[in-house]
Write a protein that holds these residues in place. Structure first.
Motif, PDB file in Angstrom:
ATOM      1  N   ARG A 177       0.833  -1.211   0.000  1.00 30.40           N
ATOM      2  CA  ARG A 177       0.000   0.000   0.000  1.00 30.40           C
ATOM      3  C   ARG A 177       0.867   1.260   0.000  1.00 30.40           C
ATOM      4  N   GLU A 178       1.915   1.272   0.833  1.00 31.54           N
ATOM      5  CA  GLU A 178       2.773   2.453   0.911  1.00 31.54           C
ATOM      6  C   GLU A 178       3.572   2.659  -0.375  1.00 31.54           C
ATOM      7  N   LEU A 179       4.007   1.556  -0.975  1.00 28.33           N
ATOM      8  CA  LEU A 179       4.754   1.677  -2.231  1.00 28.33           C
ATOM      9  C   LEU A 179       3.886   2.316  -3.312  1.00 28.33           C
ATOM     10  N   ALA A 180       2.659   1.835  -3.480  1.00 29.93           N
ATOM     11  CA  ALA A 180       1.769   2.374  -4.508  1.00 29.93           C
ATOM     12  C   ALA A 180       1.403   3.822  -4.220  1.00 29.93           C
ATOM     13  N   ALA A 181       1.155   4.136  -2.961  1.00 30.39           N
ATOM     14  CA  ALA A 181       0.789   5.514  -2.604  1.00 30.39           C
ATOM     15  C   ALA A 181       1.933   6.474  -2.907  1.00 30.39           C
ATOM     16  N   ALA A 182       3.164   6.066  -2.589  1.00 29.77           N
ATOM     17  CA  ALA A 182       4.308   6.928  -2.872  1.00 29.77           C
ATOM     18  C   ALA A 182       4.533   7.071  -4.374  1.00 29.77           C
ATOM     19  N   ALA A 183       4.317   5.981  -5.106  1.00 18.50           N
ATOM     20  CA  ALA A 183       4.516   6.021  -6.559  1.00 18.50           C
ATOM     21  C   ALA A 183       3.525   6.961  -7.235  1.00 18.50           C
ATOM     22  N   LEU A 184       2.290   6.937  -6.796  1.00 19.02           N
ATOM     23  CA  LEU A 184       1.227   7.690  -7.476  1.00 19.02           C
ATOM     24  C   LEU A 184       0.874   8.993  -6.777  1.00 19.02           C
ATOM     25  N   GLY A 185       1.486   9.249  -5.629  1.00 17.58           N
ATOM     26  CA  GLY A 185       1.335  10.536  -4.985  1.00 17.58           C
ATOM     27  C   GLY A 185       0.030  10.775  -4.271  1.00 17.58           C
ATOM     28  N   TYR A 186      -0.525   9.743  -3.641  1.00 18.02           N
ATOM     29  CA  TYR A 186      -1.754   9.954  -2.867  1.00 18.02           C
ATOM     30  C   TYR A 186      -1.526   9.564  -1.411  1.00 18.02           C
ATOM     31  N   THR A 187      -2.432  10.033  -0.550  1.00 22.59           N
ATOM     32  CA  THR A 187      -2.373   9.704   0.871  1.00 22.59           C
ATOM     33  C   THR A 187      -3.196   8.454   1.121  1.00 22.59           C
ATOM     34  N   LEU A 188      -2.647   7.525   1.866  1.00 25.19           N
ATOM     35  CA  LEU A 188      -3.367   6.279   2.137  1.00 25.19           C
ATOM     36  C   LEU A 188      -4.621   6.540   2.955  1.00 25.19           C
ATOM     37  N   PRO A 189      -5.738   5.919   2.584  1.00 27.64           N
ATOM     38  CA  PRO A 189      -6.927   6.007   3.438  1.00 27.64           C
ATOM     39  C   PRO A 189      -6.697   5.256   4.739  1.00 27.64           C
ATOM     40  N   SER A 190      -7.416   5.648   5.775  1.00 24.77           N
ATOM     41  CA  SER A 190      -7.239   4.990   7.068  1.00 24.77           C
ATOM     42  C   SER A 190      -7.855   3.595   7.085  1.00 24.77           C
ATOM     43  N   SER A 191      -8.868   3.381   6.261  1.00 25.88           N
ATOM     44  CA  SER A 191      -9.543   2.080   6.220  1.00 25.88           C
ATOM     45  C   SER A 191      -8.799   1.110   5.307  1.00 25.88           C
ATOM     46  N   LEU A 192      -8.986  -0.178   5.586  1.00 26.17           N
ATOM     47  CA  LEU A 192      -8.365  -1.239   4.787  1.00 26.17           C
ATOM     48  C   LEU A 192      -9.466  -2.033   4.104  1.00 26.17           C
ATOM     49  N   ASP A 193      -9.397  -2.136   2.782  1.00 28.02           N
ATOM     50  CA  ASP A 193     -10.441  -2.815   2.017  1.00 28.02           C
ATOM     51  C   ASP A 193      -9.779  -3.689   0.962  1.00 28.02           C
ATOM     52  N   PHE A 194     -10.011  -5.010   1.048  1.00 26.02           N
ATOM     53  CA  PHE A 194      -9.459  -5.936   0.065  1.00 26.02           C
ATOM     54  C   PHE A 194     -10.263  -5.967  -1.231  1.00 26.02           C
ATOM     55  N   GLY A 195     -11.442  -5.375  -1.228  1.00 22.53           N
ATOM     56  CA  GLY A 195     -12.224  -5.246  -2.452  1.00 22.53           C
ATOM     57  C   GLY A 195     -13.070  -6.432  -2.830  1.00 22.53           C
ATOM     58  N   LEU A 196     -13.062  -7.495  -2.033  1.00 21.84           N
ATOM     59  CA  LEU A 196     -13.843  -8.676  -2.396  1.00 21.84           C
ATOM     60  C   LEU A 196     -15.314  -8.547  -2.020  1.00 21.84           C
ATOM     61  N   ASN A 197     -15.676  -7.493  -1.291  1.00 23.39           N
ATOM     62  CA  ASN A 197     -17.077  -7.283  -0.920  1.00 23.39           C
ATOM     63  C   ASN A 197     -17.778  -6.281  -1.824  1.00 23.39           C
ATOM     64  N   GLN A 198     -17.133  -5.908  -2.932  1.00 19.03           N
ATOM     65  CA  GLN A 198     -17.723  -4.917  -3.826  1.00 19.03           C
ATOM     66  C   GLN A 198     -18.705  -5.578  -4.783  1.00 19.03           C
ATOM     67  N   PRO A 199     -19.976  -5.077  -4.872  1.00 15.57           N
ATOM     68  CA  PRO A 199     -20.948  -5.681  -5.788  1.00 15.57           C
ATOM     69  C   PRO A 199     -20.575  -5.418  -7.239  1.00 15.57           C
ATOM     70  N   ASP A 200     -20.459  -6.478  -7.994  1.00 11.79           N
ATOM     71  CA  ASP A 200     -20.108  -6.352  -9.399  1.00 11.79           C
ATOM     72  C   ASP A 200     -20.297  -7.707 -10.051  1.00 11.79           C
ATOM     73  N   ALA A 201     -20.761  -7.725 -11.279  1.00 15.70           N
ATOM     74  CA  ALA A 201     -20.960  -9.007 -11.972  1.00 15.70           C
ATOM     75  C   ALA A 201     -19.654  -9.772 -12.086  1.00 15.70           C
ATOM     76  N   HIS A 202     -18.545  -9.014 -12.138  1.00 19.77           N
ATOM     77  CA  HIS A 202     -17.214  -9.618 -12.257  1.00 19.77           C
ATOM     78  C   HIS A 202     -16.926 -10.533 -11.071  1.00 19.77           C
TER      79      HIS A 202
END
Length: 351
Positions: free
Chosen positions: A151-176
């Protein structure tokens, strides 16, 4: 913005990198994210609706016969697939020579850059070529959890601040991610606990007698045991545990067939919780936010174990191995934190 993530293996490492996708999309909602991963782990990445394209490779297999005609043909096909897109950022989340080679082969858009780890972190593999290939090598705090490192590597690479919450993304509704999502909505309806006893390292295993004793306690308060496996050997162990638990009347344990990773994730998501050794499948349980106890024979939970702040997921460490009592008490704590367990009398029986 077109972004390529390079995280090839292993299963647990791939799962640990999933929050990077959510972080990027939160900071850059229009980002197009592709991911290069070993073919055997593509079903897990495919469950994340934020990944636009998965580029499978089989470097583990290709290295066994690098000069064969089949390997050369498949390698060339992989390169052609990889180079379909020009990327604004290529982020090597792995830090190994093989991931550095993939990052170098990827094509950059004008102004695009390759990013990689600039240093080794405690307890993790690292090889110098990842730094040599990168346009920007980013140093990370050495003593850091595997999830946070990516997470820190990607945030530093792309220049954003990490959100405080942690989300693996498997609970996102999507047909995929349809099958896993449908199952996630039914978490804890069934009083079923998955025992993840299989691991790629024998020194991470928990004694068979401990699994049986723990299963008997769970059966006594109304929980059924599910036994997944990733190989014929692990399935034989599952059958031994099931036979011991099913010796009395009734079906107290079920042995799952060998399942592809997406189907296994689907089945795990329908369980009321998971108890398992340090393995990729246990890390999937963490990503699904299931009540979970993760067992450690080594003091490495700080690097790969679940975040215990909610109490729903905890690690238990002891040498030579955690006791049944310790795991049982940890499980009861997870249930209390998640309000998922049957009421218990003080003697441990169902009220």
């Amino acid at each position: 913005m077109k972004i390529l993530l390079v995280k090839l293996s292993s299963l647990g490492d791939v799962v640990h990198a999933l929050p990077v996708v959510q972080d990027i999309l939160a900071a850059l909602p229009g980002a197009h994210i592709d991911w290069v991963v070993e073919k055997s782990f593509t079903p897990v990445v495919a469950l994340h609706p934020g990944v636009r394209r998965i580029i499978p490779c089989e470097i583990r297999r290709w290295r066994k016969s690098p000069l064969s005609a089949v390997t050369r043909q498949q390698w060339n096909a992989f390169k052609a697939d990889l180079q379909q897109t020009d990327y604004d950022a290529v982020i090597d989340l792995q830090g190994l020579t093989k991931s550095a080679v993939v990052a170098r082969l990827a094509r950059l858009a004008p102004g695009g850059k390759r990013y990689a780890l600039g240093n080794q972190t405690d307890g993790s593999g690292y090889e110098a070529p990842t730094r040599w290939v990168a346009d920007v090598a980013i140093s990370i705090t050495p003593h850091i959890h595997a999830v946070q490192r990516s997470r820190e590597l990607a945030a530093a690479a792309l220049g954003y601040t990490l959100p405080s919450s942690l989300d693996f993304g498997l609970n996102q509704p999507d047909a995929h991610a349809g099958r896993a999502q449908a199952a996630i909505e039914n978490i804890a309806i069934k009083k079923r606990v998955a025992f993840v006893h299989g691991t790629s390292r024998a020194d991470k295993e928990w004694p068979l007698a401990h699994w049986t004793a723990l299963g008997q306690r769970l059966n006594a308060v109304g929980w059924q045991i599910a036994l997944p496996a990733g190989s014929a050997k692990e399935q034989a162990t599952s059958q031994k545990i099931a036979d011991a638990l099913n010796a009395s009347d009734g079906t107290h344990a079920i042995v799952w067939p060998l399942l592809p990773l997406d189907a296994l994730t689907h089945e795990l998501a329908q369980c009321g919780g998971v108890i398992g050794v340090d393995s990729g499948v246990s890390h999937i349980a963490v990503a699904l936010d299931l009540p979970h106890v993760q067992l450690y024979n080594f003091d490495t939970a700080w690097r790969t174990g679940p975040d215990a702040s909610s109490g729903r997921q905890v690690s238990v460490f002891a040498q030579p191995a955690p006791t049944v009592d310790a795991v049982w008490n940890a499980w009861l704590g997870c249930l209390e934190a998640s309000n998922a367990g049957p009421a218990l009398q003080t003697d441990g029986r169902a009220a």
